[in-house]
Design an enzyme around this catalytic site. Sequence first.
Site, PDB file in Angstrom:
ATOM      1  N   ASP A 109       0.966  -1.122   0.442  1.00 40.45           N
ATOM      2  CA  ASP A 109       0.238  -0.185   0.011  1.00 40.45           C
ATOM      3  C   ASP A 109       1.061   1.281   0.069  1.00 40.45           C
ATOM      4  O   ASP A 109       1.415   1.100   0.485  1.00 40.45           O
ATOM      5  CB  ASP A 109      -1.101   0.133   1.337  1.00 40.45           C
ATOM      6  N   GLY A 113      -2.019  10.492  -3.966  1.00 40.38           N
ATOM      7  CA  GLY A 113      -3.456  11.499  -5.570  1.00 40.38           C
ATOM      8  C   GLY A 113      -2.264  12.090  -5.338  1.00 40.38           C
ATOM      9  O   GLY A 113      -2.718  12.843  -6.063  1.00 40.38           O
ATOM     10  N   CYS A 148      -4.528  -1.319  -2.365  1.00 36.06           N
ATOM     11  CA  CYS A 148      -4.692   0.605  -2.453  1.00 36.06           C
ATOM     12  C   CYS A 148      -5.158   0.756  -4.290  1.00 36.06           C
ATOM     13  O   CYS A 148      -5.145   0.288  -5.117  1.00 36.06           O
ATOM     14  CB  CYS A 148      -2.906   0.786  -3.117  1.00 36.06           C
ATOM     15  N   CYS A 153     -11.041   3.981  -1.184  1.00 36.13           N
ATOM     16  CA  CYS A 153      -9.428   4.112  -1.062  1.00 36.13           C
ATOM     17  C   CYS A 153      -9.159   3.491   0.493  1.00 36.13           C
ATOM     18  O   CYS A 153      -9.998   3.675   1.449  1.00 36.13           O
ATOM     19  CB  CYS A 153      -9.269   5.574  -0.418  1.00 36.13           C
ATOM     20  N   THR A 154      -8.295   2.312   0.721  1.00 34.69           N
ATOM     21  CA  THR A 154      -8.455   1.066   1.467  1.00 34.69           C
ATOM     22  C   THR A 154      -8.137   2.292   3.424  1.00 34.69           C
ATOM     23  O   THR A 154      -8.158   1.698   3.952  1.00 34.69           O
ATOM     24  CB  THR A 154      -7.284   0.197   1.591  1.00 34.69           C
ATOM     25  N   HIS A 155      -6.980   3.197   3.446  1.00 32.22           N
ATOM     26  CA  HIS A 155      -7.055   4.224   4.204  1.00 32.22           C
ATOM     27  C   HIS A 155      -8.796   5.036   5.151  1.00 32.22           C
ATOM     28  O   HIS A 155      -9.065   4.822   6.239  1.00 32.22           O
ATOM     29  CB  HIS A 155      -6.752   5.611   4.086  1.00 32.22           C
TER      30      HIS A 155
END
Length: 266
Positions: free
Chosen positions: A13, A46, A77, A192-194
Amino acid sequence: MNDAADRPIIAFDSGIGGLTVLREARVLIPDRRFVYIADDAGFPYGDWDEEPLRARILGLFEGFIATYDPEIVIIPCNTASTLVLDDLRRAFPAVPFVGTVPAIKPAAERTSSGLITVLATPGTVKRAYTRDLIQSFATKCHVRLVGSQNLARMAEAHIRGDHLDDAAIAAEIAPCFVEMDGKRTDIVVLACTHYPFLANVFRRLAPWPVDWLDPAEAIARRALSLLKPNGAGSEPEHGDDIAVFTSGNPDFSTRRLMQGFGLATV
């Protein structure tokens, strides 16, 4: 080349957001070792132009594949997956890659109102891949794409225990909520995996309840489906799982976070 039982699973990621997927993968795949790799030196993705980022990720993976000889690679990601997944598969055909794309298809299947929002990074929002998913699976829905410049950084700060301003987060998610012809957005895809790290904050600040769709379990299940049975006869200790940072120097709070996830930082 190592035996399959000795070959780890890589989870890659841009930062620590992929830990949401790693958490699910370790539950579903308890008989494998994991190497979590965070490209913190390149975070956030980004902010990158496409071609330099593509070249960076491909270059990094030349080293990762040679060093770890992974059985499988998970890329939790969206930005990296939508940009470079096909290139990685061509470059390393012997290694299965599991990518992450916005969960538009399940959102379209689940929505009652037909109003869906995809909350992502600007890179994922502008990617043709995302538009193609909408054309393939959600033509009967109204899909709003919301690209946030700030939420990935906010999520990283939040998971490290830093204080975040509610008003700032509320401003980031406000465009997700649409009212149209007496109907309201009822699903927000966390692309978004965040972002799942902030899901409880999102729920608290949302103007009305919605389903915040987290793809982590689906990604882990896809990885499981591609693995061959482990003939080792015993499960590894997850204390052997490691975290690798491309900066080579994660800060103390990040190291402490990795420790909390049972990952030794190397």
